[in-house]
Design a protein around this motif. Sequence first.
Motif, PDB file in Angstrom:
ATOM      1  N   GLU A   1       0.908  -1.425  -0.552  1.00  0.00           N
ATOM      2  CA  GLU A   1       0.309   0.162   0.237  1.00  0.00           C
ATOM      3  C   GLU A   1       1.251   1.360   0.117  1.00  0.00           C
ATOM      4  OE1 GLU A   1      -3.238  -0.177   3.483  1.00  0.00           O
ATOM      5  OE2 GLU A   1      -4.619  -0.659   1.812  1.00  0.00           O
TER       6      GLU A   1
ATOM      7  N   THR B   1      -0.717   4.678   0.573  1.00  0.00           N
ATOM      8  CA  THR B   1      -0.697   5.366   1.569  1.00  0.00           C
ATOM      9  C   THR B   1      -1.272   4.168   2.505  1.00  0.00           C
ATOM     10  OG1 THR B   1      -3.429   5.052   0.420  1.00  0.00           O
ATOM     11  CG2 THR B   1      -1.547   6.836  -0.614  1.00  0.00           C
ATOM     12  N   THR B   2      -1.386   5.254   3.926  1.00  0.00           N
ATOM     13  CA  THR B   2      -2.796   4.501   4.287  1.00  0.00           C
ATOM     14  C   THR B   2      -2.898   5.773   5.168  1.00  0.00           C
ATOM     15  OG1 THR B   2      -0.435   5.781   6.498  1.00  0.00           O
ATOM     16  CG2 THR B   2       0.034   3.366   5.670  1.00  0.00           C
TER      17      THR B   2
ATOM     18  N   ALA C   1      -1.709   3.616  -8.871  1.00  0.00           N
ATOM     19  CA  ALA C   1      -1.741   2.396  -8.004  1.00  0.00           C
ATOM     20  C   ALA C   1      -1.689   3.607  -7.050  1.00  0.00           C
ATOM     21  CB  ALA C   1      -1.127   1.389  -7.861  1.00  0.00           C
ATOM     22  N   MET C   2      -1.186   4.668  -7.058  1.00  0.00           N
ATOM     23  CA  MET C   2      -0.946   5.335  -5.440  1.00  0.00           C
ATOM     24  C   MET C   2      -2.162   6.458  -6.271  1.00  0.00           C
ATOM     25  SD  MET C   2       1.686   7.857  -3.992  1.00  0.00           S
ATOM     26  CE  MET C   2       1.145   8.854  -2.504  1.00  0.00           C
TER      27      MET C   2
ATOM     28  N   ALA D   1      -5.348   5.404  -6.767  1.00  0.00           N
ATOM     29  CA  ALA D   1      -6.066   4.889  -6.815  1.00  0.00           C
ATOM     30  C   ALA D   1      -6.549   4.617  -5.935  1.00  0.00           C
ATOM     31  CB  ALA D   1      -6.303   3.387  -7.973  1.00  0.00           C
ATOM     32  N   GLU D   2      -5.529   4.497  -5.154  1.00  0.00           N
ATOM     33  CA  GLU D   2      -5.600   3.889  -3.794  1.00  0.00           C
ATOM     34  C   GLU D   2      -6.046   5.506  -2.856  1.00  0.00           C
ATOM     35  OE1 GLU D   2      -2.114   2.947  -1.049  1.00  0.00           O
ATOM     36  OE2 GLU D   2      -1.569   1.317  -2.903  1.00  0.00           O
ATOM     37  N   LEU D   3      -5.494   6.426  -3.426  1.00  0.00           N
ATOM     38  CA  LEU D   3      -6.225   8.323  -2.746  1.00  0.00           C
ATOM     39  C   LEU D   3      -7.398   8.176  -3.051  1.00  0.00           C
ATOM     40  CD1 LEU D   3      -3.177   9.692  -3.717  1.00  0.00           C
ATOM     41  CD2 LEU D   3      -3.754   9.244  -1.645  1.00  0.00           C
TER      42      LEU D   3
ATOM     43  N   GLN E   1     -10.290   6.029  -3.276  1.00  0.00           N
ATOM     44  CA  GLN E   1     -10.816   4.845  -2.175  1.00  0.00           C
ATOM     45  C   GLN E   1     -10.691   5.304  -1.448  1.00  0.00           C
ATOM     46  OE1 GLN E   1      -8.816   2.658  -0.438  1.00  0.00           O
ATOM     47  NE2 GLN E   1     -11.099   1.611   0.227  1.00  0.00           N
ATOM     48  N   LYS E   2      -9.627   5.722  -0.650  1.00  0.00           N
ATOM     49  CA  LYS E   2      -9.592   6.204   0.802  1.00  0.00           C
ATOM     50  C   LYS E   2     -10.618   7.391   0.945  1.00  0.00           C
ATOM     51  CE  LYS E   2      -6.173   3.001   2.206  1.00  0.00           C
ATOM     52  NZ  LYS E   2      -4.291   3.011   2.161  1.00  0.00           N
TER      53      LYS E   2
ATOM     54  N   GLN F   1     -13.308   6.920   1.796  1.00  0.00           N
ATOM     55  CA  GLN F   1     -14.102   6.084   3.144  1.00  0.00           C
ATOM     56  C   GLN F   1     -14.300   6.784   4.398  1.00  0.00           C
ATOM     57  OE1 GLN F   1     -11.383   3.237   4.383  1.00  0.00           O
ATOM     58  NE2 GLN F   1      -9.933   2.139   2.551  1.00  0.00           N
TER      59      GLN F   1
END
Length: 260
Positions: free
Chosen positions: A3, A5-6, A31-32, A34-36, A38-39, A42
């Motif tokens: 991951e 990101t956290t 990828a980063m 996409a993670e940002l 998604q979070k 949230q």
Amino acid sequence: MTEFTTLDIAENGVARLTMNRPDVHNAFNDAMIAELLQKLAQVDQHPRARVLVLQANGKSFSAGADLNWMRSMAEKDRAENVADASQLSLLMQRLDELSKPTFCLVQGAAFGGAVGLAACCDIALATPRASFCLSEVKIGLIPAVISPYVIRAMGVRQARRYMLTAERFDAETARACGLIHTVADDLEEALAPLLDAILANGPAALQACKTLIAQVGLQPITATVRQTTIEHIADIRVSAEGQEGLAAFLEKRSANWSRG
């Protein structure tokens, strides 16, 4: 899977979204991004989250685009580049329009798209040694998808200089331009009273206030805009939170959202 990101959401409602690629100065790739995205979703939907702090591990906030990602984009056709740029554009939009108040903590370098991230947050803080650069034209590109947010934050006059020269500028210059609100040696110390101020305010009122700012901030003051403001205040006054806030004020007590 690694991951980049956290996300941590504390009991007091402070969500911390941390970019975590310190080995490459938190440069972002698909990828980063996409993670940002998604979070951010949230945080937007989490019932406990009341405010977002965007931050980064390591020496730099973010060096902008990852070199390997940039290399891969150079090998793609126009349609693939449109699809790729759409994700970065969506990230800026989602951060800019997040329903919760947002803070950005900048240390070290914030280059390229990272300047866009800072511009999209409601409040941005930087260390004195932070440096900024809209570097795209140096390599024959332009800061396209971040430009609406950067120009809104810095103003057209300053954006014309720094987008065209691609020169580095320091934290005090960023503050003078309006990109950064506060320059402080200790970002957490400077952040603390601002978080306290946000958390003392009505959650629904904060969300409504962000919507109001987005709707009227850059518009001429027309009859339509004035009617929009009338509707907003009428709606919030008769809402449950508005009624509680007014009652608490008149009764000289704390509102229920500030009593934990």
